[in-house]
Design a protein around this motif. Structure first.
Motif, PDB file in Angstrom:
ATOM      1  N   SER A  44       0.820  -1.213   0.000  1.00  0.00           N
ATOM      2  CA  SER A  44       0.000   0.000   0.000  1.00  0.00           C
ATOM      3  C   SER A  44       0.853   1.261   0.000  1.00  0.00           C
ATOM      4  N   LEU A  45       1.946   1.251   0.751  1.00  0.00           N
ATOM      5  CA  LEU A  45       2.821   2.427   0.793  1.00  0.00           C
ATOM      6  C   LEU A  45       3.449   2.697  -0.566  1.00  0.00           C
ATOM      7  N   ILE A  46       3.951   1.651  -1.199  1.00  0.00           N
ATOM      8  CA  ILE A  46       4.548   1.820  -2.527  1.00  0.00           C
ATOM      9  C   ILE A  46       3.487   2.313  -3.517  1.00  0.00           C
ATOM     10  N   GLY A  47       2.325   1.674  -3.501  1.00  0.00           N
ATOM     11  CA  GLY A  47       1.250   2.076  -4.402  1.00  0.00           C
ATOM     12  C   GLY A  47       0.798   3.499  -4.171  1.00  0.00           C
ATOM     13  N   GLY A  48       0.691   3.900  -2.910  1.00  0.00           N
ATOM     14  CA  GLY A  48       0.261   5.260  -2.595  1.00  0.00           C
ATOM     15  C   GLY A  48       1.222   6.307  -3.127  1.00  0.00           C
ATOM     16  N   VAL A  49       2.508   6.047  -2.996  1.00  0.00           N
ATOM     17  CA  VAL A  49       3.523   6.977  -3.510  1.00  0.00           C
ATOM     18  C   VAL A  49       3.408   7.099  -5.029  1.00  0.00           C
ATOM     19  N   VAL A  50       3.319   5.962  -5.709  1.00  0.00           N
ATOM     20  CA  VAL A  50       3.215   5.969  -7.171  1.00  0.00           C
ATOM     21  C   VAL A  50       1.956   6.709  -7.615  1.00  0.00           C
ATOM     22  N   GLY A  51       0.829   6.434  -6.961  1.00  0.00           N
ATOM     23  CA  GLY A  51      -0.421   7.082  -7.328  1.00  0.00           C
ATOM     24  C   GLY A  51      -0.390   8.585  -7.136  1.00  0.00           C
ATOM     25  N   ALA A  52       0.206   9.040  -6.019  1.00  0.00           N
ATOM     26  CA  ALA A  52       0.292  10.474  -5.760  1.00  0.00           C
ATOM     27  C   ALA A  52       1.158  11.171  -6.805  1.00  0.00           C
ATOM     28  N   VAL A  53       2.259  10.534  -7.183  1.00  0.00           N
ATOM     29  CA  VAL A  53       3.135  11.109  -8.208  1.00  0.00           C
ATOM     30  C   VAL A  53       2.407  11.176  -9.553  1.00  0.00           C
ATOM     31  N   LEU A  54       1.650  10.123  -9.872  1.00  0.00           N
ATOM     32  CA  LEU A  54       0.895  10.117 -11.128  1.00  0.00           C
ATOM     33  C   LEU A  54      -0.119  11.253 -11.169  1.00  0.00           C
ATOM     34  N   LEU A  55      -0.763  11.532 -10.029  1.00  0.00           N
ATOM     35  CA  LEU A  55      -1.731  12.629  -9.982  1.00  0.00           C
ATOM     36  C   LEU A  55      -1.072  13.951 -10.337  1.00  0.00           C
ATOM     37  N   LEU A  56       0.166  14.119  -9.917  1.00  0.00           N
ATOM     38  CA  LEU A  56       0.856  15.389 -10.123  1.00  0.00           C
ATOM     39  C   LEU A  56       1.441  15.526 -11.529  1.00  0.00           C
ATOM     40  N   VAL A  57       1.699  14.405 -12.210  1.00  0.00           N
ATOM     41  CA  VAL A  57       2.391  14.495 -13.496  1.00  0.00           C
ATOM     42  C   VAL A  57       1.515  14.142 -14.700  1.00  0.00           C
ATOM     43  N   LEU A  58       0.424  13.397 -14.496  1.00  0.00           N
ATOM     44  CA  LEU A  58      -0.417  13.005 -15.619  1.00  0.00           C
ATOM     45  C   LEU A  58      -1.524  14.020 -15.872  1.00  0.00           C
ATOM     46  N   PRO A  59      -2.067  14.071 -17.093  1.00  0.00           N
ATOM     47  CA  PRO A  59      -3.226  14.927 -17.374  1.00  0.00           C
ATOM     48  C   PRO A  59      -4.400  14.556 -16.478  1.00  0.00           C
ATOM     49  N   ALA A  60      -5.260  15.522 -16.194  1.00  0.00           N
ATOM     50  CA  ALA A  60      -6.359  15.336 -15.238  1.00  0.00           C
ATOM     51  C   ALA A  60      -7.279  14.182 -15.619  1.00  0.00           C
ATOM     52  N   GLY A  61      -7.475  13.955 -16.922  1.00  0.00           N
ATOM     53  CA  GLY A  61      -8.429  12.920 -17.324  1.00  0.00           C
ATOM     54  C   GLY A  61      -7.798  11.589 -17.657  1.00  0.00           C
ATOM     55  N   ALA A  62      -6.557  11.364 -17.225  1.00  0.00           N
ATOM     56  CA  ALA A  62      -5.825  10.174 -17.647  1.00  0.00           C
ATOM     57  C   ALA A  62      -6.489   8.876 -17.219  1.00  0.00           C
TER      58      ALA A  62
END
Length: 253
Positions: free
Chosen positions: A81-99
């Motif tokens: 969960s910790l690894i996944g949470g970090v990856v997900g948060a980074v994706l939110l910041l770098v990917l387009p809003a509708g990805a």
């Protein structure tokens, strides 16, 4: 922020904290509320994640009785969960809003179907493992990577993260739904917590909004723990599917 808006956000936080503790998807209440009051989407998502962390912790504490004897399992799944949470948060910041718009409804639908048919699928999985001596204490081998993927989704947005976690663990781990719900609350708290830390450092948090959601969610966490553990397995499964369907409708329409 007007007094009415503050009260509405506080109540939304209370409702979200309650629902998150029982199953998840409280974001479906708080996030639209913030958008309705003119909070920009990314700021709303970030502030909502930060605000719901205390509620997740409150819910996990409320389910502490069900966590007894699960230390090893929780420690193992917590890393995912910790690894996944970090990856997900980074994706939110770098990917387009509708990805994730096309992926999220499919994930929720799959989660609902798995929860609905969980008894039959679990029995089939158990039969498959009988020859090898039954399911391991920590669950089937595929539980860990799927919990990691659920963490990625939770770090990115989070609505219905609980539905996905309960579907995966309910099928792959030989345990009661109530005890797995306690585990789910710990894992969700970790995903929200690590995501919140990243957002606090690099994103724009509306602290007034986050504080109101947190205050409501803390109370909601205890309300959810009180009422959630009273639900029988069938009732809890039905509630999970109901929340998942609501989430699916929200994303589609």
């Amino acid at each position: 922020m007007s007094l009415f808006e503050a009260a509405a956000i506080l109540l939304a936080g209370l409702a979200a904290g309650t629902i998150n503790t029982v199953v998840g998807s409280g974001t479906l209440i708080t996030f639209p509320t913030l958008l309705a009051f003119g909070v920009p989407p990314v700021t709303a998502n970030v502030s909502n994640t930060v605000g719901l962390v205390p509620g997740s912790i409150s819910g996990a504490i409320g389910y502490r009785r069900e966590l007894t004897g699960q230390r090893r399992r929780i420690l193992k799944l917590s890393l995912a969960s910790l690894i996944g949470g970090v990856v997900g948060a980074v994706l939110l910041l770098v990917l387009p809003a509708g990805a994730f718009e096309a992926v999220v409804p499919a994930l929720i639908l799959i989660g609902c179907v798995l929860v609905l048919f969980q008894p039959r699928i679990s029995a089939w999985v158990a039969r498959r493992h009988e020859a090898a001596g039954g399911l391991p204490e920590d669950g089937a081998w595929w539980v860990w990577p799927l919990v990691l993927l659920a963490g990625v989704y939770g770090g990115y947005f989070g609505a219905a993260q609980g539905v996905l976690l309960m579907a995966v663990m309910g099928i792959g781990i030989d345990e009661t739904l109530q005890r797995l719900n306690g585990t789910k609350n710990v894992l969700a708290a970790l995903v929200n917590g690590v995501s919140a830390l990243i957002f606090i450092v690099v994103a724009d948090v509306d602290w007034a909004v986050a504080g109101l959601i947190a205050a409501g969610a803390i109370i909601g966490g205890q309300v959810g723990a009180t009422w959630g553990r009273k639900l029988p397995a069938v009732g809890l499964r039905a509630f999970i599917v109901l929340v998942g369907v609501v989430a699916l409708v929200f994303f589609l329409f």
